[in-house]
Design a protein around this motif. Structure first.
Motif, short mmCIF file in Angstrom:
data_model
loop_
_atom_site.label_atom_id
_atom_site.label_comp_id
_atom_site.label_asym_id
_atom_site.label_seq_id
_atom_site.Cartn_x
_atom_site.Cartn_y
_atom_site.Cartn_z
N MET A 92 0.85 -1.20 -0.03
CA MET A 92 -0.23 0.23 0.08
C MET A 92 0.85 1.50 -0.29
O MET A 92 0.40 1.90 -0.59
CB MET A 92 -0.85 -0.02 1.13
N ALA A 93 1.70 1.43 0.53
CA ALA A 93 2.66 2.32 0.41
C ALA A 93 3.55 2.61 -1.56
O ALA A 93 3.46 3.74 -0.98
CB ALA A 93 4.01 2.00 1.56
N ASP A 99 2.34 11.54 3.51
CA ASP A 99 1.73 13.01 3.53
C ASP A 99 -0.04 12.09 3.72
O ASP A 99 -0.32 12.81 4.49
CB ASP A 99 1.73 13.67 2.63
N THR A 100 -0.43 11.36 2.51
CA THR A 100 -2.03 11.24 2.76
C THR A 100 -2.25 9.96 4.09
O THR A 100 -3.12 10.22 4.25
CB THR A 100 -2.36 10.68 1.37
N ALA A 101 -1.48 9.07 3.91
CA ALA A 101 -1.54 8.49 5.26
C ALA A 101 -1.99 9.54 6.44
O ALA A 101 -3.03 9.02 7.34
CB ALA A 101 -0.62 7.43 5.31
N ASP A 158 -8.82 7.22 -5.33
CA ASP A 158 -8.09 7.02 -6.73
C ASP A 158 -7.75 5.75 -6.44
O ASP A 158 -7.28 4.98 -7.75
CB ASP A 158 -7.33 8.02 -7.13
N ALA A 159 -6.74 5.48 -5.11
CA ALA A 159 -6.08 4.45 -4.95
C ALA A 159 -7.23 3.18 -4.80
O ALA A 159 -6.57 2.14 -4.53
CB ALA A 159 -5.21 4.58 -4.09
N ARG A 165 -7.23 -4.65 -5.34
CA ARG A 165 -6.45 -5.96 -5.48
C ARG A 165 -5.37 -6.48 -4.90
O ARG A 165 -5.36 -7.51 -4.46
CB ARG A 165 -5.96 -5.17 -7.09
N GLU A 166 -4.80 -5.01 -3.90
CA GLU A 166 -3.97 -6.20 -2.25
C GLU A 166 -4.95 -6.37 -2.00
O GLU A 166 -4.24 -7.62 -1.03
CB GLU A 166 -3.50 -4.69 -2.49
#
Length: 179
Positions: A92-93, A99-101, A158-159, A165-166
């Motif tokens: 995921m990284a 910054d988003t995390a 967006d992710a 999927r992950e």
């Protein structure tokens, strides 16, 4: 004859021009994310209660038999949430910036963010009368307008397909493990 020469000349110019040639795809960064970045993403996964997403992915997956479905859910139940966060953090990284995390972890730990997560995983049918609008307290309206939140929220949205999927990949790995 002039028309054929002009057409050939035009096509050769188009194919030679970088503006019209096929776009080159930049490969994703292959550099390993920093430990701080991975920890920030791990914190986000915990705040998002990503283990519930894994349960949803398992529920939507197809199985050869009901026994196999039950076995997958049993393995998921035995897998501690902290292990899920740890195993998903590195992939995921690659998808989520530090910054988003950090920003989304902060948001999901607010009372309003906790409500959002609760509604995401526990939403039932809701009846909304025509003409009524949900009441949003002023502090929540202010939160939604913060530039850092808006940007982080968009990046996370967006992710979302890649996150699913992950999660599916991890579900397959957990299913293959002997537990």
């Amino acid at each position: 004859m002039k028309l054929v020469i002009q057409a050939v000349l035009g096509l050769s110019l188009l194919s030679a021009s970088p503006a019209y040639s096929a776009a080159t795809v930049q490969p994703a960064s292959t550099a390993a994310p920093s430990p701080a970045h991975v920890n920030a993403v791990q914190g986000l996964l915990g705040a998002m209660q990503i283990e519930k997403l894994l349960n949803g992915v398992a529920a939507r997956s197809r199985y050869q038999s009901d026994a196999q479905r039950q076995a997958v859910f049993a393995k998921l139940k035995r897998t501690p949430p902290a292990e899920i966060y740890q195993r998903l953090a590195a992939p995921m990284a690659q998808l989520i910036s530090a910054d988003t995390a950090i920003e989304m972890t902060r948001f999901y730990n607010t009372p309003y963010g906790k409500q959002v997560i609760h509604k995401k995983y526990n939403s039932g049918s809701q009846i909304i009368m025509p003409g009524t609008k949900p009441v949003v307290p002023p502090e929540e309206k202010k939160e939604r307008k913060r530039a850092a939140y808006v940007q982080a929220s968009k990046e996370l949205a967006d992710a979302e397909p890649a996150i699913e999927r992950e999660a599916f990949k991890l579900l397959q790995l957990i299913n293959k493990e002997k537990r």
